[in-house]
Design an enzyme around this catalytic site. Sequence first.
Site, PDB file in Angstrom:
ATOM      1  N   GLY B 148       0.831  -1.194   0.000  1.00  0.00           N
ATOM      2  CA  GLY B 148       0.000   0.000   0.000  1.00  0.00           C
ATOM      3  C   GLY B 148       0.865   1.244   0.000  1.00  0.00           C
ATOM      4  O   GLY B 148       2.029   1.216   0.425  1.00  0.00           O
ATOM      5  N   CYS B 149       0.296   2.343  -0.485  1.00  0.00           N
ATOM      6  CA  CYS B 149       1.073   3.572  -0.608  1.00  0.00           C
ATOM      7  C   CYS B 149       1.471   4.126   0.762  1.00  0.00           C
ATOM      8  O   CYS B 149       2.634   4.477   0.977  1.00  0.00           O
ATOM      9  CB  CYS B 149       0.308   4.615  -1.413  1.00  0.00           C
ATOM     10  SG  CYS B 149      -1.385   4.916  -0.861  1.00  0.00           S
ATOM     11  N   PHE B 150       0.531   4.190   1.698  1.00  0.00           N
ATOM     12  CA  PHE B 150       0.859   4.720   3.025  1.00  0.00           C
ATOM     13  C   PHE B 150       1.875   3.828   3.758  1.00  0.00           C
ATOM     14  O   PHE B 150       2.857   4.347   4.311  1.00  0.00           O
ATOM     15  CB  PHE B 150      -0.405   4.905   3.867  1.00  0.00           C
ATOM     16  CG  PHE B 150      -1.292   6.040   3.432  1.00  0.00           C
ATOM     17  CD1 PHE B 150      -0.856   7.356   3.527  1.00  0.00           C
ATOM     18  CD2 PHE B 150      -2.565   5.797   2.952  1.00  0.00           C
ATOM     19  CE1 PHE B 150      -1.686   8.415   3.153  1.00  0.00           C
ATOM     20  CE2 PHE B 150      -3.400   6.856   2.572  1.00  0.00           C
ATOM     21  CZ  PHE B 150      -2.959   8.159   2.668  1.00  0.00           C
TER      22      PHE B 150
END
Lengths: 335, 335, 335, 335
Positions: B148-150
């Site tokens: 995931g990006c976060f």
Amino acid sequence: MIRVAIIGASGYTGAESIRILFRHSQAELTYLTALPEECGPVEEVFPEFRGRCGLAIEPLDLDKLSRLADVALCCLPHKVSMGFVPKLLDAGVKVIDFSADYRIKDVGVYEKYYQKHTDIGNLAKAVYGLPELFREQIKGTNLIANPGCFPTGAVLAMAPLLKEGLIETDSVIVSSVTGASGAGKNPSSKFHFPNMNENLFPYGIGVHRHMPEMEQIAGEVAGTGVQILFQPHVGPFDRGILSSVYCRPAKGLTNEQLQPLYNEFYKAEPFVRVCKTAPAVKDVAGTNYCHVFPALVKGQLALFSAIDNLVKGASGQAIQNMNILFGVDEIMGLK
Amino acid sequence: MIRVAIIGASGYTGAESIRILFRHSQAELTYLTALPEECGPVEEVFPEFRGRCGLAIEPLDLDKLSRLADVALCCLPHKVSMGFVPKLLDAGVKVIDFSADYRIKDVGVYEKYYQKHTDIGNLAKAVYGLPELFREQIKGTNLIANPGCFPTGAVLAMAPLLKEGLIETDSVIVSSVTGASGAGKNPSSKFHFPNMNENLFPYGIGVHRHMPEMEQIAGEVAGTGVQILFQPHVGPFDRGILSSVYCRPAKGLTNEQLQPLYNEFYKAEPFVRVCKTAPAVKDVAGTNYCHVFPALVKGQLALFSAIDNLVKGASGQAIQNMNILFGVDEIMGLK
Amino acid sequence: MIRVAIIGASGYTGAESIRILFRHSQAELTYLTALPEECGPVEEVFPEFRGRCGLAIEPLDLDKLSRLADVALCCLPHKVSMGFVPKLLDAGVKVIDFSADYRIKDVGVYEKYYQKHTDIGNLAKAVYGLPELFREQIKGTNLIANPGCFPTGAVLAMAPLLKEGLIETDSVIVSSVTGASGAGKNPSSKFHFPNMNENLFPYGIGVHRHMPEMEQIAGEVAGTGVQILFQPHVGPFDRGILSSVYCRPAKGLTNEQLQPLYNEFYKAEPFVRVCKTAPAVKDVAGTNYCHVFPALVKGQLALFSAIDNLVKGASGQAIQNMNILFGVDEIMGLK
Amino acid sequence: MIRVAIIGASGYTGAESIRILFRHSQAELTYLTALPEECGPVEEVFPEFRGRCGLAIEPLDLDKLSRLADVALCCLPHKVSMGFVPKLLDAGVKVIDFSADYRIKDVGVYEKYYQKHTDIGNLAKAVYGLPELFREQIKGTNLIANPGCFPTGAVLAMAPLLKEGLIETDSVIVSSVTGASGAGKNPSSKFHFPNMNENLFPYGIGVHRHMPEMEQIAGEVAGTGVQILFQPHVGPFDRGILSSVYCRPAKGLTNEQLQPLYNEFYKAEPFVRVCKTAPAVKDVAGTNYCHVFPALVKGQLALFSAIDNLVKGASGQAIQNMNILFGVDEIMGLK
């Protein structure tokens, strides 16, 4: 106290009208309506108004309107609007209509750009609500066609010259850039943030409905037909329209004549400022002002104006019209 | 030549993957698929690629995939993804999955934040594709769960300290701001330009699905459980995530140790830069870099990272993983 | 009529104060001053006020101030401010000071973060102008230290819990994002549009001067020392601050207690709204409101607030203080 | 390998040139120069290039240039440029000059809009580097005048019609909106974020220096004098120019002829795309493409183009010119 209803209160122009009326000391909001699915307490529909307005937005009830209001700001889209306006008038209120339905006097032109007109009787009686040009007519009417945002800016940019016959009217270019609030409240791909941000593009090429409206009003001012090519663009900001009008001057016009001519024409106007340099949309954001600046460049006229599309281009101008209609100070709520 | 298919090619991560692969000298796009209503020639779906890609986006045909591709970038949303991934693997291609479906090893946690898991067998085999931490495992797998990006930004900001046991793991705060492209391509009220522009707000308070993913990976690095409160916000820009991680240091850690520790940890990494001052999202926009900066302030750690959410946070990292998987230069297409 | 002078009127907070006072029915602008090179008619310094204000901005003349004004809004930067405030007070006007010079009671702390303090006598008498906490003291003073923008939002987000002793005060994180107007009117590389646009970054890591101010006020509310790590960021929008406060609750606090506690604490406050969902900076832009929202997440508190940094964070709060000081309706000019 | 020097490498066009050259497989950066106060390692001047370029930016040394480079991209401002170009040529390198100094062939016109010309000899030999129009001449020169950003977009929008004599050349309007990177790297009030954000305004009314450049090139294409009124505006985005050209068609031209005419004219061009709908600046951002779209509206021509001002409007076009000059594939580094 002027008792004000807003019909179709749930969109951007409804919200802007509410915001302005909060500051108006001689008018009060008494009735707000919308489609059933958009109804509810004002502070739920517009969280920014929480604690400032105890009203709810309700489905329209004409009896209630009749009892509660002196004037209706009709913020419905075209076509829908002309279905309601006759009923609003019959309910005994004055109407300021935000749609295009009562702006274009030539039914044939209206029907070419929009659809069949179903309220021709009232169309004939409606007054075009651009106070700088039609203040006297506004005073005596029951139905005001509130001007389109682009025509407001474009016509004010060229009116002093049109009036004096100083523009060649066979070929006027109006090239405008509007902020994205002009597209209204409904989400779409074009106005999805990741598309609209860092972007700018023309739209409505050759077919934008504000073109015939501009031609009509410009023609009335000039006293002769005016051919306008109107090209809108949209840019990555919320509010404002910058209109750049390009046209040929009548023979002999000099750059030195422009400022005095514009100053004289607008000297009594509370909301038009003749600038000495180029106008910028941020200077007028959130205000009812129109900034204009005329220049003569290499034998051509370049005329600029800046307005806030939601204020002078919509709700502010409507309140200005309302003030005129009811004989209160024209700037009430707007400065 | 690595032959690459993209499954679910019509969204932002699909487009970004295509863009990167245009510059990749040892991989070629061979097959693009999407839902039937989103199919068509690439240059119609993505006008910006006109003239650069002769492919069409087509409905998925597993036989075709099997014949045409060595690897599939699976850009489907969670839940949908785990319905397809087993079939893609059966078709004989390696899979790099962009969804959350193969990231969280604890089925109970997955099912609490998402929904019932329907492909537990492959879940167990999948490798979490954060090259800086799991490069060796990536080399030998058929199924990569692209992070995931976060979690990518947050974990890279604290990994050197977690690894050395220098963070108190009972209470870590991750406060992040993402650009609006993180919300995907579908228009909505929240991301309508006039709402998102000039705005910034927190969302997913207490329930964001990247929280358990962060905890899992941080825990693997630390070798012990890590309690994370993750709070995302969204701001008015297209690309980028700035993560600010706040936590307490283990006793005795000094500010002077931080830079050497981070420099050592990331010394061989092609896409992590240890900065000497605060990172900014614009410095990494459009790149596969992660900029990190650690500081010790009044006895607390403030650790910062910046990535482009669509590149290091999605498509760039997927290509980095692909390069590792196929043994080509890890930076190919990415610098 | 309250006669208002603005000292240092040429910057953003001066302009915002002027804008608010235009709408104030019991106060009038009588005197505007600035450095000689920034003087001139208001309508030249601020073209947006053309036609609305006949005053000129002039170099400060204390006799004139004495004759013309009841109160001075002192919009000077810190250090400069404490050179002028004693003279303004001697001239017989009440002073609302926008700088940090009279906010921090502990001279040692002030001198650590700023510079030598040269007006310790008045410092001791000044009242911190956060009406929600210090309304009674404000009524009886001649010198108000108008709060910093970040402390205003951060303290209002946690005050109800601090007051009740429901926060562990040894480790509070305040992570805020401000719009770019917070940087003031002077151009710089950091705030050059092509740098700030599409960007977001932390600054003042470990050294921001609003940190000790927050600690002092939070400590007064809590009745005990509060340790705060304050981290500001700046994002690509004009106005607004979103503060996210992370801290540990005292034992036994439940999520269900939060809304009633906040509602009770702020029930009589005209400018604080306790929200049921996450606040957004756009909801408060251009207003004097502070929106707060408390949540308990995984055993940690996440407390959010949104204000407009130029209104509730500066000029609006100053006018609110002025209204209290002169006994007029507190919301005058602000709604 | 083409060995490339950049003279004046510290600004936006220098950075953009460096970025493009990183992707160029037959050119390498060998020498970077700037004013002494802007020198330093590339990774300090441009943090985004850290780890990607070992060069330092140094004060110019002509001997070094002579030894190290085959071509110099001269990114200096006008006037400064013509002081250096003769020396660069004497050092034996080919020169691609980004300034206006070698674009305008008529010295009188140049001196009216700029200042006294001090290198008239080289001016006469320079080739105007718009490949779509002057590819053959570019191949044989030592000195290329890289076109201005506005002229590039405007001329490409109308070239097919100018070439065929299908535009009335006595009155052409070019109304353009550029992103703020066009203003360069130096901070100023106009481009301070809080001023430029949410703003849009015209500038250079009647005096913009790209006007005579457009007229010269348009005239060369048309084979006759072309009178152009050029009006630039600037809007709140980083990159891109949208040009809207309004003019009268020659008699008999129909809307149906436009697309075939444009397709034919640009059929072999790698960087011009004839669109079927309105172009948008975001579609070309970061690319060397020019999107054009012609329309005939109410008897008038409305011709649109979109480019990235820093790529096709500056550095990308320079590299395209370099590729032509050295006989490598014209698209190298640019797709």
